[in-house]
Design a protein around this motif. Sequence first.
Motif, mmCIF file in Angstrom:
data_model
loop_
_atom_site.group_PDB
_atom_site.id
_atom_site.type_symbol
_atom_site.label_atom_id
_atom_site.label_comp_id
_atom_site.label_asym_id
_atom_site.label_seq_id
_atom_site.Cartn_x
_atom_site.Cartn_y
_atom_site.Cartn_z
ATOM 1 N N ASP A 410 0.837 -1.193 0.000
ATOM 2 C CA ASP A 410 0.000 0.000 0.000
ATOM 3 C C ASP A 410 0.880 1.255 0.000
ATOM 4 N N LYS A 411 0.454 2.294 -0.679
ATOM 5 C CA LYS A 411 1.113 3.606 -0.698
ATOM 6 C C LYS A 411 2.470 3.596 -1.382
ATOM 7 N N VAL A 412 2.817 2.481 -2.038
ATOM 8 C CA VAL A 412 4.159 2.409 -2.603
ATOM 9 C C VAL A 412 4.339 3.413 -3.749
ATOM 10 N N SER A 413 3.260 3.710 -4.502
ATOM 11 C CA SER A 413 3.453 4.659 -5.597
ATOM 12 C C SER A 413 3.678 6.074 -5.086
ATOM 13 N N GLU A 414 3.004 6.435 -3.980
ATOM 14 C CA GLU A 414 3.232 7.765 -3.407
ATOM 15 C C GLU A 414 4.654 7.879 -2.856
ATOM 16 N N VAL A 415 5.093 6.815 -2.139
ATOM 17 C CA VAL A 415 6.443 6.840 -1.578
ATOM 18 C C VAL A 415 7.471 6.897 -2.708
ATOM 19 N N ASN A 416 7.227 6.101 -3.747
ATOM 20 C CA ASN A 416 8.133 6.057 -4.886
ATOM 21 C C ASN A 416 8.245 7.432 -5.554
ATOM 22 N N GLN A 417 7.107 8.097 -5.718
ATOM 23 C CA GLN A 417 7.086 9.433 -6.320
ATOM 24 C C GLN A 417 7.901 10.410 -5.472
ATOM 25 N N MET A 418 7.673 10.339 -4.147
ATOM 26 C CA MET A 418 8.381 11.242 -3.236
ATOM 27 C C MET A 418 9.893 10.977 -3.296
ATOM 28 N N LEU A 419 10.279 9.673 -3.283
ATOM 29 C CA LEU A 419 11.702 9.339 -3.322
ATOM 30 C C LEU A 419 12.344 9.832 -4.623
ATOM 31 N N GLY A 420 11.562 9.816 -5.695
ATOM 32 C CA GLY A 420 12.076 10.313 -6.974
ATOM 33 C C GLY A 420 12.356 11.800 -6.906
ATOM 34 N N GLU A 421 11.428 12.550 -6.290
ATOM 35 C CA GLU A 421 11.617 14.003 -6.169
ATOM 36 C C GLU A 421 12.855 14.312 -5.328
ATOM 37 N N GLN A 422 12.984 13.563 -4.206
ATOM 38 C CA GLN A 422 14.106 13.821 -3.304
ATOM 39 C C GLN A 422 15.432 13.391 -3.932
ATOM 40 N N ASP A 434 22.226 14.549 4.357
ATOM 41 C CA ASP A 434 21.576 14.170 5.619
ATOM 42 C C ASP A 434 20.209 14.821 5.755
ATOM 43 N N THR A 435 20.119 16.089 5.339
ATOM 44 C CA THR A 435 18.837 16.796 5.425
ATOM 45 C C THR A 435 17.797 16.100 4.560
ATOM 46 N N VAL A 436 18.199 15.750 3.328
ATOM 47 C CA VAL A 436 17.231 15.117 2.429
ATOM 48 C C VAL A 436 16.811 13.754 2.971
ATOM 49 N N LEU A 437 17.777 12.982 3.467
ATOM 50 C CA LEU A 437 17.428 11.658 3.975
ATOM 51 C C LEU A 437 16.451 11.771 5.147
ATOM 52 N N ALA A 438 16.688 12.766 6.014
ATOM 53 C CA ALA A 438 15.779 12.969 7.144
ATOM 54 C C ALA A 438 14.394 13.376 6.632
ATOM 55 N N ASP A 439 14.390 14.242 5.629
ATOM 56 C CA ASP A 439 13.125 14.709 5.059
ATOM 57 C C ASP A 439 12.367 13.561 4.390
ATOM 58 N N MET A 440 13.120 12.683 3.705
ATOM 59 C CA MET A 440 12.511 11.491 3.105
ATOM 60 C C MET A 440 11.763 10.694 4.169
ATOM 61 N N GLY A 441 12.433 10.506 5.299
ATOM 62 C CA GLY A 441 11.830 9.737 6.397
ATOM 63 C C GLY A 441 10.543 10.375 6.872
ATOM 64 N N GLU A 442 10.598 11.701 7.075
ATOM 65 C CA GLU A 442 9.409 12.426 7.541
ATOM 66 C C GLU A 442 8.257 12.246 6.557
ATOM 67 N N GLN A 443 8.566 12.492 5.284
ATOM 68 C CA GLN A 443 7.507 12.427 4.272
ATOM 69 C C GLN A 443 6.957 11.018 4.127
ATOM 70 N N SER A 444 7.856 10.029 4.196
ATOM 71 C CA SER A 444 7.412 8.644 4.059
ATOM 72 C C SER A 444 6.464 8.283 5.202
ATOM 73 N N LYS A 445 6.829 8.730 6.411
ATOM 74 C CA LYS A 445 5.961 8.479 7.570
ATOM 75 C C LYS A 445 4.601 9.112 7.340
ATOM 76 N N SER A 446 4.608 10.351 6.858
ATOM 77 C CA SER A 446 3.338 11.049 6.683
ATOM 78 C C SER A 446 2.490 10.398 5.577
ATOM 79 N N ILE A 447 3.156 9.877 4.538
ATOM 80 C CA ILE A 447 2.406 9.201 3.465
ATOM 81 C C ILE A 447 1.828 7.882 3.970
ATOM 82 N N GLN A 448 2.664 7.140 4.709
ATOM 83 C CA GLN A 448 2.209 5.818 5.146
ATOM 84 C C GLN A 448 1.304 5.886 6.376
ATOM 85 N N GLY A 449 1.215 7.073 6.963
ATOM 86 C CA GLY A 449 0.275 7.296 8.051
ATOM 87 C C GLY A 449 0.616 6.591 9.350
#
Lengths: 449, 308
Positions: A410-422, A434-449
Amino acid sequence: MKKILSLVLAGAMCLGLLAGCTSGKPTETNPPAPEKTDPPASTQTDAPAAPTEPAELTGTLKVSGWDMEVSGSLFKAVIDAFTDANPGVTVEAIDIPSADYGTKLSVMLNGGSEVDVFWVKDADTIYPIANRGQMADMNQFVTRDGMDLGIYNGQAEDFNIDGKQIGMPFRTDYYTLFYNKDIFDAAGVDYPSNDMTWTEFEELAKKVTIGDGVDKKYGAFFHTWQACIQNWAVQDGQHTIMDTDYSFFKPYYEMALRMQNDDKTCMDYGTVKTANLHYSGVFADGSVAMMPMGTWFAATMIEKVKSGESSVNWGIATLPHPDNVEAGYVVGATTPICINAASPNQDLAWEFVKFVCGAEGAAAVANLGGVPALLDNDTLKALTSVDGYPDGALEALQVKNMVRDRPVADKVSEVNQMLGEQHSLIMLGESDLDTVLADMGEQSKSIQG
Amino acid sequence: MAVKEKAGREAPPAPKGGMTLRRRRTLVGLSFITPNFVGFFVLNLIPILFALLLCFNKWDGYNPMEFVGLDNFKYIFTHKVFQQAVVKTVIFTVFSVVITMLLSLGLAVLINQKLKGIGIFRTAIFFPYVASVVAVAAVWQMLFQKDMGLINEILRALGVADPPGWFASTKWALPAVIVVNIWKNMGYYMIIYLAALQDIPTSLVEAGMIDGANAWQRFWRIKWPLLRNATFFVAMMLTINSFKSFDLIYALTEGGPGTATTLLSQYIYNQSFVSWDYGRASAAAMVLFAIVAVITLFQFRLEKKFSD
């Protein structure tokens, strides 16, 4: 009066903004139960004068795939093989350009039963389609025909969601290392081995980076897809892109940035991206010594060399591996073939699926140099002996373990899209790693709820 | 109005065929607007009302809708990408509208002359507007290419040591997109200004000349006030078009790098066709609609105030 009229017209104009955001209509999602016209083979024994061979299939199937008119299309090959074996069946191929395939397929499926059987191109779109209930559960057919899914080496399980077999593995592609023998010869360096770590790969790239300016040959090439860096981080099977702590990406991004910015042994991401360079062109015109790319690229290179478009003397080696796993651990994706849950031709659709994923389909795929999901050493031998494959391909393509680059979740396409942008932010040097990797984590958490 | 009066005078007094003339005229009138209205109704109005319904529901385009109240709005308003998209859309619109207006007016004034071959110039300036977006995008991508693009070559020749990365830079991608957008659209608005300029009676301008007004005074005191209607039209169309701008940016950058050029329409597209969440997409579309509606109403007010 005129004012009011113009107001109304302007209002209509603004409203036009909103049009076009909607389409389709909700449809019943329960897959129609397959008609039991074909009783299981085991109960056929007491049928009077029943031929031992199954009755000839008839009907019309609509099958969708991408780029079917491109020479060497595996889809076209298996469709032809199927219609040759079953002359009573007409297969209408719905050919969609690859760039639009994901969107068009979903729109088509939302429309109902326009298509009976379809291949899914991007691994991250499998779950959303299954989740909408548009992929028929094939378990009933598998059980009925007594099919052993073990022959797919665990790939069939990837398409088993909540007990439903929503797809069958059709072809498999995994990353491998393509290299240019001419550049290695010119640099006086041995060809890459089938057992090489990513650290060794980075060192080797330095040795085969030769020349300057327009004549420069780069030691390595990473295409602009995030997969071409992030995949090496999931290759050991310890993590997936759905993890929310992306520190495991770090060593591979550091490697890529070192190679790009300090050693200048791989082409600059920004250049490749903004000049719209395609990896096939870069490799085929002999500008790069080594390129990790999917097995599908072998068929492209064979075609390019045959047509005279490329004169590169190329070879294949096993994909470099992380330190903690041995050679033969690869990363890739399996292309599934699925049946539309809303299709009225479930039985015929299954016969098609069974054929293309079975021995005949696999042979048709291998004959064109593609890697069928139904893969054993004989098939691998057959496909690597296709005219144009380089020597040593059989050894190079051996697989010990394959992990999926994008899990069916579930949500893999949203996470994939976000990872592509980052990914582009890191590779362009727009933000600190480091900033981007941390931001990836934040966004992934928010997407996966 | 004139037509109506004329028709009224010539109309025979007695009704024909059991139908009054008035009714017949109404029916003829209706038959003229029906094709357009049916199109509007089926292709615009129904989808719009449907979108209004959708923004309070969760829908993947296939399964039954699920009512979620204001959840979609809550989601988008707290979504960082959406917030950035709103800000970027406003920046994009402000720059596009102001600069396009100034340039198209300037070009219209320059081109409003009796010169040999002026038609060629007019066509050349109008041409980008009719050119295919994809072709335009491909050419501009080459021009803005960071290493060997023409623009950076010129900048380097002018002594800029480290020219911007344009589409490969989060800072410069939006300005680059704005430049292309302005270049693409100014020809169209120039034509509108040109038509308005040519509508200005020469007698007024000549009167100004006789009274000793110089060129600038003739423009600012005579022409500019008479261009008011055209200016309002241009401003409104530009604002609306800039807010809903999608194709050009999609073809140029697909919203990247990162989310540097993800404007509202791109955000709506991503929600619809990447996430397949029509509810959130519709909610974002409603926000876009609200912003544009408010600005358009404000522009109408302004126009009314000026025309009084």
